[in-house]
Design a protein around this motif. Sequence first.
Motif, PDB file in Angstrom:
ATOM      1  N   ALA A 128     159.013 -51.480   5.431  1.00 51.72           N
ATOM      2  CA  ALA A 128     158.444 -51.903   4.154  1.00 51.72           C
ATOM      3  C   ALA A 128     157.372 -50.931   3.691  1.00 51.72           C
ATOM      4  N   LEU A 129     156.643 -50.335   4.627  1.00 51.61           N
ATOM      5  CA  LEU A 129     155.566 -49.415   4.286  1.00 51.61           C
ATOM      6  C   LEU A 129     156.118 -48.151   3.627  1.00 51.61           C
ATOM      7  N   ASP A 130     157.159 -47.582   4.202  1.00 50.21           N
ATOM      8  CA  ASP A 130     157.772 -46.381   3.610  1.00 50.21           C
ATOM      9  C   ASP A 130     158.305 -46.667   2.214  1.00 50.21           C
ATOM     10  N   SER A 131     158.920 -47.829   2.058  1.00 51.19           N
ATOM     11  CA  SER A 131     159.480 -48.207   0.768  1.00 51.19           C
ATOM     12  C   SER A 131     158.401 -48.287  -0.302  1.00 51.19           C
ATOM     13  N   MET A 132     157.262 -48.909   0.020  1.00 54.41           N
ATOM     14  CA  MET A 132     156.206 -49.074  -0.971  1.00 54.41           C
ATOM     15  C   MET A 132     155.417 -47.795  -1.207  1.00 54.41           C
ATOM     16  N   ILE A 152     150.774 -54.722   3.189  1.00 59.49           N
ATOM     17  CA  ILE A 152     151.601 -54.250   4.306  1.00 59.49           C
ATOM     18  C   ILE A 152     150.752 -53.434   5.271  1.00 59.49           C
ATOM     19  N   ARG A 153     149.931 -52.530   4.721  1.00 61.88           N
ATOM     20  CA  ARG A 153     149.086 -51.707   5.583  1.00 61.88           C
ATOM     21  C   ARG A 153     148.121 -52.572   6.399  1.00 61.88           C
ATOM     22  N   TYR A 154     147.549 -53.584   5.749  1.00 61.09           N
ATOM     23  CA  TYR A 154     146.578 -54.434   6.436  1.00 61.09           C
ATOM     24  C   TYR A 154     147.224 -55.102   7.644  1.00 61.09           C
ATOM     25  N   HIS A 155     148.425 -55.649   7.448  1.00 63.26           N
ATOM     26  CA  HIS A 155     149.074 -56.376   8.537  1.00 63.26           C
ATOM     27  C   HIS A 155     149.685 -55.443   9.580  1.00 63.26           C
ATOM     28  N   LEU A 160     149.908 -49.457  13.699  1.00 61.00           N
ATOM     29  CA  LEU A 160     149.865 -48.072  13.242  1.00 61.00           C
ATOM     30  C   LEU A 160     148.499 -47.421  13.411  1.00 61.00           C
ATOM     31  N   GLY A 161     147.454 -48.216  13.679  1.00 55.27           N
ATOM     32  CA  GLY A 161     146.131 -47.631  13.857  1.00 55.27           C
ATOM     33  C   GLY A 161     145.603 -46.963  12.604  1.00 55.27           C
ATOM     34  N   LEU A 167     143.386 -48.444   4.613  1.00 57.92           N
ATOM     35  CA  LEU A 167     143.412 -49.888   4.425  1.00 57.92           C
ATOM     36  C   LEU A 167     142.821 -50.314   3.083  1.00 57.92           C
ATOM     37  N   ILE A 168     141.728 -49.689   2.697  1.00 57.44           N
ATOM     38  CA  ILE A 168     141.025 -50.120   1.489  1.00 57.44           C
ATOM     39  C   ILE A 168     141.557 -49.416   0.235  1.00 57.44           C
ATOM     40  N   GLY A 169     142.148 -48.216   0.414  1.00 62.03           N
ATOM     41  CA  GLY A 169     142.579 -47.423  -0.730  1.00 62.03           C
ATOM     42  C   GLY A 169     143.343 -48.182  -1.809  1.00 62.03           C
ATOM     43  N   PRO A 170     144.369 -48.963  -1.445  1.00 62.20           N
ATOM     44  CA  PRO A 170     145.142 -49.657  -2.491  1.00 62.20           C
ATOM     45  C   PRO A 170     144.353 -50.730  -3.233  1.00 62.20           C
ATOM     46  N   PHE A 171     143.267 -51.223  -2.633  1.00 58.08           N
ATOM     47  CA  PHE A 171     142.465 -52.263  -3.282  1.00 58.08           C
ATOM     48  C   PHE A 171     141.265 -51.595  -3.957  1.00 58.08           C
TER      49      PHE A 171
END
Length: 304
Positions: A128-132, A152-155, A160-161, A167-171
Amino acid sequence: MVDDLGVSLLREIWLAHEPLPNLRVSGITTSDVDAIRAYLKGLQHYRRLEWDSAFAALQEAVEADSTFALAHYSLGQVYGWNAKLGGFGSEGARRHGELARRYSDRLPERERTIVIANTLHDDGQVAALDSMRRYVNRFPDDPEGWYLLGDIRYHAQPILGLDLEDLIGPFELEALRGTAPADYVEQFDRVRRLWEDPDSTVQRLQEIGEAPTLQDELMTTLYRSPSLHPEAGLSILEMVESGVEPGTSNWKGVVSFHAMMLASLGRLAEARPLFDTLWALGGPRESIAYVGLMPVSAGLADPS
């Protein structure tokens, strides 16, 4: 012919009321006027976070047309946001997400990508991460796409470390300030401060006489402190655990982090009873019990 005219009219009415949140009307694949009307009504309530009203309207939409993919997708999102309906990963959220995917073949590419990525996310698939990532590169002005990427990144972070910027970039916090309630924005500010200066949080935990109300983010800072020794962190957790009423959500959160910290130090024999306690309280659906399997997933413990 009347149905077609009704659908066209509803679409024109929606578009004439910009700047409402943009709805790509090509994603409305149903020709049932009642289903469209209920869907648009449901979206209005959804945007206002009125979950009960959104649920009722979107349920009406899928009852009018059981193949209406976007209505199923939005209904699944309502299940995910509403704790009374089970929240994220609940049976209802997954069921309607899967129905949206099943009927997504008639959707335009953008909507179909969102629906399928959301289903992968529900299933815990990192694909899902690659897709988004590809999606937001193609459609950088789509807030829903950015939000799903961030979710997706958060969960996926424990697997993935990912670092703080990922984590914050998309928000986008500055954009959030202009649209969200002040207390909601303050939550993001508080989390950012905790991540940037974890020792200040550790100091606060050591100074507080009685157990504070704990959030996951607060306890996570124990991992990120550059100066706190793990044994001291465990002592703080034990102190806090003893001051929280057993069985409450705060207590389960503290016990969960206590067990995770023990596991991360390789002390699996000590962690096991804590994980067993959490599992006994909630079974496999208990959201914090799954962390008991992390040592197995990481290859540190025997799968049995």
